[in-house]
Structures are given as structure tokens and as C-alpha cells.
Write an enzyme that holds these catalytic residues in place. Structure first.
Site, PDB file in Angstrom:
ATOM      1  N   GLY A   1       0.812  -1.223   0.000  1.00 37.74           N
ATOM      2  CA  GLY A   1       0.000   0.000   0.000  1.00 37.74           C
ATOM      3  C   GLY A   1       0.841   1.266   0.000  1.00 37.74           C
TER       4      GLY A   1
ATOM      5  N   GLY B   1       2.273   2.613  -2.674  1.00 36.05           N
ATOM      6  CA  GLY B   1       2.290   3.287  -3.967  1.00 36.05           C
ATOM      7  C   GLY B   1       3.514   2.939  -4.788  1.00 36.05           C
ATOM      8  N   LEU B   2       4.131   1.779  -4.508  1.00 36.85           N
ATOM      9  CA  LEU B   2       5.299   1.362  -5.290  1.00 36.85           C
ATOM     10  C   LEU B   2       4.941   0.224  -6.240  1.00 36.85           C
ATOM     11  CD1 LEU B   2       8.008   1.545  -2.473  1.00 36.85           C
ATOM     12  CD2 LEU B   2       7.434   3.284  -4.172  1.00 36.85           C
TER      13      LEU B   2
ATOM     14  N   SER C   1       3.030  -2.740  -5.864  1.00 38.47           N
ATOM     15  CA  SER C   1       3.120  -4.169  -5.548  1.00 38.47           C
ATOM     16  C   SER C   1       2.133  -4.947  -6.428  1.00 38.47           C
ATOM     17  CB  SER C   1       2.863  -4.424  -4.072  1.00 38.47           C
ATOM     18  OG  SER C   1       1.654  -3.835  -3.678  1.00 38.47           O
TER      19      SER C   1
ATOM     20  N   GLU D   1      -5.506  -5.573 -14.632  1.00 39.52           N
ATOM     21  CA  GLU D   1      -5.796  -4.598 -13.561  1.00 39.52           C
ATOM     22  C   GLU D   1      -7.084  -3.827 -13.884  1.00 39.52           C
ATOM     23  OE1 GLU D   1      -3.150  -3.676 -11.023  1.00 39.52           O
ATOM     24  OE2 GLU D   1      -4.588  -2.360 -10.036  1.00 39.52           O
TER      25      GLU D   1
ATOM     26  N   ASP E   1       2.865   1.618 -14.698  1.00 40.88           N
ATOM     27  CA  ASP E   1       3.441   0.703 -13.702  1.00 40.88           C
ATOM     28  C   ASP E   1       3.902  -0.597 -14.355  1.00 40.88           C
ATOM     29  OD1 ASP E   1       2.562   2.712 -12.092  1.00 40.88           O
ATOM     30  OD2 ASP E   1       0.863   1.604 -11.265  1.00 40.88           O
TER      31      ASP E   1
HETATM   32  C1  GLA Z   1      -1.018   4.763 -10.450  1.00 43.85           C
HETATM   33  C2  GLA Z   1      -1.464   4.147 -11.769  1.00 43.85           C
HETATM   34  C3  GLA Z   1      -0.580   4.626 -12.924  1.00 43.85           C
HETATM   35  C4  GLA Z   1      -0.478   6.151 -12.929  1.00 43.85           C
HETATM   36  C5  GLA Z   1      -0.143   6.687 -11.539  1.00 43.85           C
HETATM   37  C6  GLA Z   1      -0.198   8.182 -11.478  1.00 43.85           C
HETATM   38  O1  GLA Z   1       0.243   4.290 -10.101  1.00 43.85           O
HETATM   39  O2  GLA Z   1      -1.410   2.735 -11.691  1.00 43.85           O
HETATM   40  O3  GLA Z   1      -1.078   4.144 -14.140  1.00 43.85           O
HETATM   41  O4  GLA Z   1      -1.647   6.731 -13.418  1.00 43.85           O
HETATM   42  O5  GLA Z   1      -1.011   6.173 -10.547  1.00 43.85           O
HETATM   43  O6  GLA Z   1       0.803   8.746 -12.244  1.00 43.85           O
END
Ligand code: GLA
Length: 385
Positions: A123, A125-126, A128, A161, A173
Site C-alpha cells: 500500500g 504506492g510502489l 506491488s 488490472e 506501472d
Molecule cells: C497509479 C497508476 C498509474 C499512474 C499513476 C499516477 O500508479 O497505476 O497508471 O496513473 O497512478 O501517475
């Protein structure tokens, strides 16, 4: 890896050949909330990531186990009956990839067992989730000898996703995780998927990740709402302008046409998307020219735009970033979707220790939460080990 193999054998038994795989986490250096707006992003893969050990089965069962979620036990499903199931929690990610691969015509001919272990803070924001998706894609390609190229794997993982998990994310990502390269960041044009690598060789600085440890509560619904606002802005502008995405606009073109957008909030969202895209291109030019300070300054501007125009930062990220600015960071900003998660800062080598101490204390005093700090090492893309 040895522990994970041991764990696999305990859960699934000893017979047969085991293969090992890895997919990294990612951090985005600049270019936030631009991917789904047809703009540019500049992420890199990390050395943190998701490890997996897998083995084919003779029957049609797929069994998943994660050392991170021992309480879930073995999640046992059938290839021909893969559905999203709330109680399967994390296992829905690999399941989703298997479903989307099959829908795309890639045949999964037998069942398989797989055990995962990840060292990505959850959680934070990297990514996972994109990491477990991409490691699954690599497993499927390898176990079933699929003739599929990397970019197609990236696209299918994103589709999993979007369609199976229901998060309307862009491609950044999965792309960063599937295409990352050690000690490089990737400038990706999300409209055309053209990309180029930039070496990141900081001579006198470190990249420092700071985790707010703030759970990203309603992040998914707010994320989808931002997307809708950008789409609304695009549709309005398209009545006058011949553009495919907000990423097609220069800041001057946006300024000359912004009056067309009647809703003030929608206008601010679009402004961020346009300015951030242009800022990302400029930032990478500066970095490639060795101008770390120029790059850092644009990171700071990115954060301000995400705070004031896109409104996805929140108190915790703002406190961490402001403390970083005050502690001599060359640049600092939130990274990823926002609403919690991590910041990324460029910090001079000789200030790293005091940075971690003072930023950590300031954050704790102002939020009551403990931040965690990591030196971000830029690693390689998802692969068989
Ligand atoms: C999340 C989403 C990405 C991107 C970022 C914001 O990580 O999975 O696709 O939109 O937010 O830059």
C-alpha cells in the site's frame, strides 16, 4: 530465494522442477497522472520486488501461496473457472493475468503451483500489484512457452488490472516493471509507447523514498474520478481543437483555450495534466544534460501542481515533501497515485543521515505517524532467475 523454495516445497511437495522468477517494484521520478492522458512518464524499476517459485502440474488446478499472506493459506482454483473472488484478496491479481492471457488466445495448457514472496512495502504506492501481475506474466510465458513479446505482456497485465481488478490505471506501472533497466529511468510516451532510457548516475546524491505509512483509503474511487474529469476536459476541448489527448497540448495552447472548459475544477485537473506532461519532457532534458538541480526544481513544481491543481497529495505527503525541501533536498515530490504512499527525494550524500532524522521527526510531530525511509536502488525488469 532459498527460503521461498523451502516454503514452496512445504506447501506443495517436493517432486518436479522448480523455476524462480522476479519482478521489481517501480518508482516514478516525474510525470504523474499523465499516463492515461496520453502524456509522458519517467519511472524506473527498483531492486525491491516480488519473487516467485513455480512448477507445472498435470491437472487443471492452479494453486497460489504467498509468504506475505500466510493467513490466506493456499488459494486453490481451476483454470476453467477463474473468477474474481473477494475472499481471494491478493490472489485475484495473478488470477486476473491468467484470465486475460487466455482471453487473448495464449493457451495455459495445464495447472501450476506458485509461491510468492515480496519485499515491497504494502500500500505504499510502489506498485506491488503491477509487480505480482508482471511476475505472473513472466511465469506464464515461461511455463507454457508462449510466443509473446514484452510489450504485449505489459499491455495484458494492465488489462488484468483494468478489467479483472477494476482499477482503471494507465500503463506506467506495468511498463516500468516489464521494461525497466538497471540504473536507468524510462521516458515513455504513453500515447505511442515510444520510449528511451536515461542513465541515472547521481554522483553526489541519493534517491530517497519516504513512506507516509498512510493507508490509501478511497484512492481507487478518487483515482477513477480524476480520470473522468480529464476525459471531460478533453471532450470539451475537442469541440474546438483537433487533439487526441491532453498530452497533445503545449502549455501555451492550453492557456489559449482553457476558457472553453466551464467547470473550474475540471479546468484545474486538465491544467495539471498538460503542464506535468510538458514539465516531464523538460525535466528529462535537464537530467540528460547533467543538470540535477534543474531536474529537482521541476520535481518540486510537479508536487505543487499535484497538490494545488490535481489535489491528490493530502496532509501526510505535503508534510513529508515540505520537510524534505527544508532539509536540503535537491528535489522532492509525491510519487504514484497519491492520497498516501511514498515521496521520492534527491538528497545530497552528506545530508542523507540528517535528512532521514529531521524529516522523520518533523513528520511524526505533525501527523503522529512514523515515516519509513529507503535508499532507492534502480534495478532490472521482470525476469526468470
Ligand atoms: C497509479 C497508476 C498509474 C499512474 C499513476 C499516477 O500508479 O497505476 O497508471 O496513473 O497512478 O501517475
Amino acid at each position: 530465494m532459498e527460503e521461498l523454495k523451502q516454503c514452496f516445497i512445504e506447501q506443495f511437495g517436493e517432486q518436479g522442477n522448480l523455476t524462480s522468477y522476479f519482478a521489481p517494484a517501480r518508482v516514478n521520478l516525474i510525470g504523474e497522472h499523465t499516463d492515461y492522458n496520453g502524456g509522458h512518464v519517467f519511472p524506473c524499476a527498483l531492486t525491491l520486488g516480488t519473487y516467485a517459485v513455480a512448477r507445472r502440474r498435470e491437472d487443471r488446478a492452479i494453486r497460489f501461496y504467498s509468504m506475505n499472506f500466510e493467513e490466506s493459506g493456499i488459494v486453490d482454483v481451476q483454470i476453467d473457472d477463474l473468477r474474481y473472488e473477494e475472499q481471494h484478496d491478493w490472489a485475484n491479481y495473478p488470477k486476473g493475468v491468467a484470465v486475460i492471457f487466455q482471453q487473448a488466445g495464449y493457451e495455459i495448457t495445464t495447472g501450476f503451483d506458485v509461491a510468492f514472496y515480496g519485499d515491497i512495502p504494502n500500500g505504499a504506492g510502489l506498485s506491488s500489484s503491477a509487480s505480482i501481475e508482471m511476475v505472473t506474466a513472466v511465469i506464464l510465458k515461461d511455463l507454457f512457452n508462449l510466443q509473446i513479446d514484452r510489450i504485449e505482456m505489459v499491455k495484458l497485465a494492465q488489462k488484468a488490472e483494468n478489467e479483472f481488478i477494476g482499477v482503471n490505471c494507465g500503463i506506467m506501472d506495468q511498463f516500468a516493471i516489464g521494461m525497466g533497466k538497471k540504473n536507468h529511468a524510462i521516458l515513455l510516451d504513453c500515447n505511442t509507447l515510444e520510449y528511451q532510457y536515461s542513465p541515472i548516475n547521481l554522483k553526489n546524491e541519493k534517491l530517497i523514498l519516504a513512506n507516509t505509512n498512510k493507508r490509501r483509503g478511497l484512492a481507487n474511487s478518487k483515482y477513477n474520478e480524476r480520470r473522468e474529469q480529464c476525459e471531460a476536459a478533453l471532450h470539451t476541448l475537442q469541440e474546438k481543437l483537433d487533439i487526441q489527448s491532453l498530452g497533445d497540448l503545449t502549455t501555451e495552447e492550453f492557456e489559449a483555450n482553457k476558457h472553453l472548459i466551464p467547470d473550474k475544477i475540471v479546468g484545474k485537473r486538465a491544467k495539471h495534466a498538460v503542464y506535468e506532461n510538458n514539465r516531464t519532457i523538460e525535466a528529462v532534458e535537464k537530467l540528460n544534460a547533467g543538470d540535477i538541480r534543474g531536474f529537482g526544481k521541476l520535481m518540486n513544481e510537479s508536487h505543487i501542481s499535484l497538490r494545488d491543481d490535481y489535489e491528490v497529495t493530502g496532509k501526510e505527503l505535503d508534510v513529508l515533501v515540505e520537510a524534505a525541501w527544508n532539509e536540503g533536498a535537491v528535489g522532492s515530490r509525491m510519487t504514484g497515485a497519491g492520497f498516501g504512499g511514498c515521496t521520492i527525494s534527491i538528497v545530497p550524500d552528506d545530508r542523507v543521515d540528517s535528512f532521514i532524522k529531521v524529516v522523520g521527526e518533523t513528520y511524526n510531530a505533525q501527523t503522529g505517524l512514523e515515516a519509513e525511509f529507503y535508499v532507492a536502488d534502480i534495478g532490472d525488469q521482470a525476469k526468470k532467475l
